[in-house]
Design an enzyme around this catalytic site. Sequence first.
Site, PDB file in Angstrom:
ATOM      1  N   GLU A   1       0.875  -1.175   0.000  1.00 44.49           N
ATOM      2  CA  GLU A   1       0.000   0.000   0.000  1.00 44.49           C
ATOM      3  C   GLU A   1       0.907   1.217   0.000  1.00 44.49           C
ATOM      4  O   GLU A   1       1.536   1.522   1.022  1.00 44.49           O
ATOM      5  CB  GLU A   1      -0.908  -0.009   1.224  1.00 44.49           C
ATOM      6  CG  GLU A   1      -1.807  -1.229   1.223  1.00 44.49           C
ATOM      7  CD  GLU A   1      -3.148  -0.989   1.888  1.00 44.49           C
ATOM      8  OE1 GLU A   1      -4.081  -1.739   1.580  1.00 44.49           O
ATOM      9  OE2 GLU A   1      -3.261  -0.057   2.699  1.00 44.49           O
TER      10      GLU A   1
ATOM     11  N   CYS B   1      -2.095   9.289   2.862  1.00 42.77           N
ATOM     12  CA  CYS B   1      -1.880   8.643   1.561  1.00 42.77           C
ATOM     13  C   CYS B   1      -2.941   9.102   0.576  1.00 42.77           C
ATOM     14  O   CYS B   1      -2.691   9.180  -0.619  1.00 42.77           O
ATOM     15  CB  CYS B   1      -1.893   7.133   1.703  1.00 42.77           C
ATOM     16  SG  CYS B   1      -3.359   6.514   2.514  1.00 42.77           S
TER      17      CYS B   1
END
Length: 457
Positions: A229, A263
């Site tokens: 990720e 993110c």
Amino acid sequence: MNHLAIHNPATGALITTVVADDAATVADKAERARAAQAAWAATPLAARKACIERFAVAVRAELEPLAAIMTRETGKPIKMSRNELNGLMGRIDFFLGAVDATLATETVFADGGMTEQIDHTPLGVVANISAWNYPWFVGGNVFVPALLAGNAVLYKPSEYATLTGLAMARLLHAAGVPADVFITLVGEAEVGAALQAQPIDGLFFTGSHATGERIAKALGPRLVKLQLELGGKDPTYVCDDANPQVAAESLADGAMYNTGQSCCSVERIYVHARIHDAFVTAFLATVNSFKVGDPAVEDTYIGAITRAPQLAVLEDQVADAMAKGANLHCGGHRLPGPGNWFAPTVLTGVNHSMTIMQEESFGPVIGIQKVASDAEAVGLMNDTRYGLTAGVFTPNEARARALLAQVRAGTVYWNCCDRVSPRLPWSGYGDSGVGLTLSTYGIQTFTRPKAWHLRQA
Ligand code: NAD
């Protein structure tokens, strides 16, 4: 014995020094996890769930001190630390509610004496190398479902969120998760590298693309299940029929929340020429209302930059944009220390020759680009090596759906941004990574489907 010094990024002060791992202790911990995993997998799911339920109760009971620790070691504004811990509760509730049905054995065929079934066996010992920006979220997305599914977890918190990682271990153990079923590894990159070299059955990584690529290269030949990720350069397009004020308030928050260190922060904004100026005026008014300062103070909105080296990245992006003709409306520079501080920064007149529209900023810095059409906006949104999230603001749902269907991103938003739901899978296209967390897929990902062909004698 190795040690890790932990500093407060808001002041530069040493918080404490903790004992760190080395290659030998990492190997020992991996062996202990291997030895403990089978008994944990054989523990009834109801008992594993009870441990996670007790863990959630304990986190809730210690919410204030846990939020304070996270704020001290990461520079996250205290309200956002509380938000993260409260958000974790929702994620745990989802996993607890969904896990029985998700892990139940499925009978997919039964005819006469022949039955076909799928069951979901744990991967075994999984490593989780984690990031600092949302340590409870990105850690919990892995260790909660991984433990529920019967895995042992070797958890390496970021060196910038170590105290938080140690608190997770303490609370999980107090809640009944055996000491060797969840083990924390303390240290920097070399401890992560030592962990990835162990005989593990899965590696779940959250962090930068550069580190993810390094791990993928090292792990590829070993054929270990790998999830990455990684970062993003998440775009939003504000259409000509959107309310510029509403869109600006939402997107300023999406760009600057957590000091832009998410993110899924909004990292690029495209605004139709017809409403561009009104949008920029409203956007600047919102950004100027954000209080910058001590993250421990209640009404602080912009806190410290967690990693000092990121300050130079932000400076370089601004300088590159300015050299290529961008307009700077606010910020663009470091703020006086001690500690790591960068002023909220808004640039217009940007384009894709500038690194600010290409590379992850990971700070309170945003570029706003004027566009002439929906087609131009979609082309620019897709002009990226990343693909984590993307959004469109318009009152017209059909228009939003048509646009978002063309955008290469794992998550798309209509009239919202910077949002994560435990019910939906979290994944990225391209350099934003491989694999996923959250949703029922994010439980199954910690298991191996085993196929049973059963014929009655
Ligand atoms: P990072 O890559 O610097 O570090 C992540 C982890 O990897 C840390 O625990 C670090 O110690 C470890 N590590 C570093 N080098 C290693 C190596 N050679 N081998 C093994 N481990 C190593 O990233 P970061 O600064 O902690 O996190 C910020 C990045 O994470 C941003 O790019 C952000 O977008 C991304 N992120 C992505 C998501 C997502 O869900 N996609 C969520 C949060 C953060």
